[in-house]
Design a protein around this motif. Structure first.
Motif, PDB file in Angstrom:
ATOM      1  N   TYR A 291      38.307  84.238  19.529  1.00  0.00           N
ATOM      2  CA  TYR A 291      36.939  85.143  17.563  1.00  0.00           C
ATOM      3  C   TYR A 291      37.115  86.262  18.403  1.00  0.00           C
ATOM      4  N   GLU A 292      35.955  87.437  18.055  1.00  0.00           N
ATOM      5  CA  GLU A 292      35.397  88.769  18.591  1.00  0.00           C
ATOM      6  C   GLU A 292      34.061  88.229  19.110  1.00  0.00           C
ATOM      7  N   LYS A 293      33.779  87.037  18.965  1.00  0.00           N
ATOM      8  CA  LYS A 293      32.213  86.848  19.718  1.00  0.00           C
ATOM      9  C   LYS A 293      31.903  85.844  19.471  1.00  0.00           C
ATOM     10  N   TYR A 294      31.825  85.169  20.500  1.00  0.00           N
ATOM     11  CA  TYR A 294      31.425  83.817  20.941  1.00  0.00           C
ATOM     12  C   TYR A 294      29.893  83.645  21.569  1.00  0.00           C
ATOM     13  N   ASP A 295      29.152  82.277  20.950  1.00  0.00           N
ATOM     14  CA  ASP A 295      27.911  82.485  21.144  1.00  0.00           C
ATOM     15  C   ASP A 295      27.516  82.251  22.300  1.00  0.00           C
ATOM     16  N   ASP A 296      28.620  81.646  23.151  1.00  0.00           N
ATOM     17  CA  ASP A 296      28.463  81.481  24.779  1.00  0.00           C
ATOM     18  C   ASP A 296      29.473  83.269  25.187  1.00  0.00           C
ATOM     19  N   PRO A 297      28.014  83.638  26.429  1.00  0.00           N
ATOM     20  CA  PRO A 297      29.569  84.622  26.981  1.00  0.00           C
ATOM     21  C   PRO A 297      29.601  84.177  28.118  1.00  0.00           C
ATOM     22  N   LYS A 298      29.620  82.461  28.606  1.00  0.00           N
ATOM     23  CA  LYS A 298      31.218  82.022  29.191  1.00  0.00           C
ATOM     24  C   LYS A 298      31.902  81.865  29.290  1.00  0.00           C
ATOM     25  N   LYS A 299      31.584  81.799  27.665  1.00  0.00           N
ATOM     26  CA  LYS A 299      33.176  81.190  26.577  1.00  0.00           C
ATOM     27  C   LYS A 299      34.030  82.608  26.643  1.00  0.00           C
ATOM     28  N   ALA A 300      32.852  84.007  26.278  1.00  0.00           N
ATOM     29  CA  ALA A 300      34.296  85.090  26.102  1.00  0.00           C
ATOM     30  C   ALA A 300      34.873  85.203  27.776  1.00  0.00           C
ATOM     31  N   GLU A 301      34.098  84.912  28.512  1.00  0.00           N
ATOM     32  CA  GLU A 301      34.534  85.452  29.524  1.00  0.00           C
ATOM     33  C   GLU A 301      36.004  84.310  30.434  1.00  0.00           C
ATOM     34  N   LEU A 302      35.672  82.935  29.724  1.00  0.00           N
ATOM     35  CA  LEU A 302      36.904  82.522  30.314  1.00  0.00           C
ATOM     36  C   LEU A 302      37.644  83.143  29.479  1.00  0.00           C
ATOM     37  N   ALA A 303      37.825  83.348  27.855  1.00  0.00           N
ATOM     38  CA  ALA A 303      38.883  82.921  27.261  1.00  0.00           C
ATOM     39  C   ALA A 303      39.783  84.531  27.346  1.00  0.00           C
ATOM     40  N   ARG A 304      38.914  85.518  28.017  1.00  0.00           N
ATOM     41  CA  ARG A 304      39.170  87.424  28.364  1.00  0.00           C
ATOM     42  C   ARG A 304      40.651  86.544  29.879  1.00  0.00           C
ATOM     43  N   ALA A 305      39.691  85.120  30.670  1.00  0.00           N
ATOM     44  CA  ALA A 305      40.500  85.207  31.925  1.00  0.00           C
ATOM     45  C   ALA A 305      42.018  84.160  31.909  1.00  0.00           C
ATOM     46  N   VAL A 306      41.909  83.740  30.798  1.00  0.00           N
ATOM     47  CA  VAL A 306      43.148  82.831  29.856  1.00  0.00           C
ATOM     48  C   VAL A 306      44.894  83.627  29.611  1.00  0.00           C
ATOM     49  N   ILE A 307      43.487  85.457  28.730  1.00  0.00           N
ATOM     50  CA  ILE A 307      44.469  85.857  28.616  1.00  0.00           C
ATOM     51  C   ILE A 307      45.361  86.973  29.744  1.00  0.00           C
TER      52      ILE A 307
END
Length: 342
Positions: A291-307
């Motif tokens: 997703y381009e936008k996550y409701d939870d900023p921690k999920k967005a941060e985790l997504a970037r780390a996984v990538i």
């Protein structure tokens, strides 16, 4: 209550509270989709989760079509797809989509012929097999490129996907690129109308086709190279655009990626028929969809780390699992796209 019992009760309460705090602090990403990259994704996510405190990443192999639908429905945090994602599906995702080609692989033709480990298939032969026009293993189109091989006078059992599949999409794009009649009669898609014949047998996902080929004498099926490598299933050398018969491996896969057209504005890049003398003809990127936008900023941060893990440590293990390391130019473009994930 005695002093000793009080201490035990207090310690127990602290343990419960600490455990609850850790469980609460853990950030999880759940994904689903393509079976093509499942062996490498499952390895990546297990290793990443083990190395990252309070984080967990899980991925379920369901097929590209199911993964995209889960993303649209909002029931996952990310999806895997070998078919990329269409403009029509992107507009259905209210939170926006960032499509990243995280790894690449080769689609191979695994076969089961007693006593035969090496097989060469011309473009005419393998397109004819999957169009339903070549029905027996000793057909002249197969025999012509396998001199000295004792091909059996037996029917060819074609194993094809039963589910909505990005592997099918890539494979039918390739067959349509090299055979206009295949394009007209069967077409391109995650699901297509394969020939109506008792010789065509359906199986789910890459592992399902692999298992069906292995247990069915006279069978041939299309799977990701990693599945063939891990199971020791023989694969055919295929004639490429330059007229050479090429076996799938890391070298021939990298040669195929080297000829990819990178001029598109986004990262939905296709290799319908690989260029180059040493290129294996059927290679593809496979995408993770966030997703381009996550409701939870921690999920967005985790997504970037996984990538970032996938672009670094993940690429190093790709060849051992039967996948192709990404070219550096693609990695640089992915890092720019990742900035969109918020």
């Amino acid at each position: 209550m005695s002093f000793g019992k009080s201490i035990k009760a207090l310690v127990a309460a602290c343990v419960v509270a600490t455990t609850a705090s850790v469980a609460h602090a853990e950030t999880r990403l759940n994904g689903s989709g393509a079976s093509f990259p499942f062996p490498i994704y499952s390895t990546w996510f297990q290793d990443f989760s083990a190395k990252t405190p309070d984080a967990s990443v899980d991925y379920q192999s369901k097929g590209s079509g199911a993964g995209i639908q889960d993303l649209i429905n909002g029931t996952v945090d990310f999806a895997g797809s070998d078919a990329g994602i269409s403009d029509e599906d992107i507009v259905k995702v209210s939170r926006g989509v960032v499509a990243l080609p995280m790894t690449a692989g080769e689609i191979v033709l695994a076969f089961n012929l007693e006593g035969i480990q090496e097989l060469r298939l011309s473009r005419e032969a393998y397109s004819g097999i999957f169009a339903g026009e070549i029905e027996r293993w000793n057909d002249p189109a197969i025999a012509a490129t396998n001199e000295g091989v004792d091909l059996p006078d037996e029917p060819i059992i074609v194993i094809r996907r039963s589910d909505s599949s990005g592997t099918t999409y890539v494979f039918t794009r390739h067959l349509s690129a090299i055979d206009p009649e295949f394009k007209e009669n069967v077409g391109i898609g995650t699901t297509v109308q394969w020939p109506q014949s008792e010789r065509f047998v359906a199986a789910p996902k890459n592992d399902g086709i692999t298992a069906m080929v292995m247990q069915t004498p006279g069978a041939i099926g299309y799977i990701e190279y990693g599945y063939a490598k891990l199971t020791g299933t023989p694969t055919a050398a295929l004639e490429n655009k330059a007229g050479k018969f090429i076996q799938p491996n890391e070298t021939s896969g990298m040669a195929a990626l080297a000829g990819a057209d990178l001029s598109s504005d986004d990262l939905r890049i296709w290799i319908d028929d690989a260029n180059g003398d040493d290129a294996y003809p059927i290679a593809t990127f496979t995408w993770l969809l966030f997703y381009e936008k996550y409701d939870d900023p921690k999920k967005a941060e985790l997504a970037r780390a996984v990538i970032e893990y996938g672009l670094t440590d993940g690429q190093k293990i790709a060849p051992d699992l039967g996948y192709i390391p990404l070219p550096e130019v693609i990695i640089e473009r992915i890092r720019e796209e990742v900035k969109r994930i918020k």
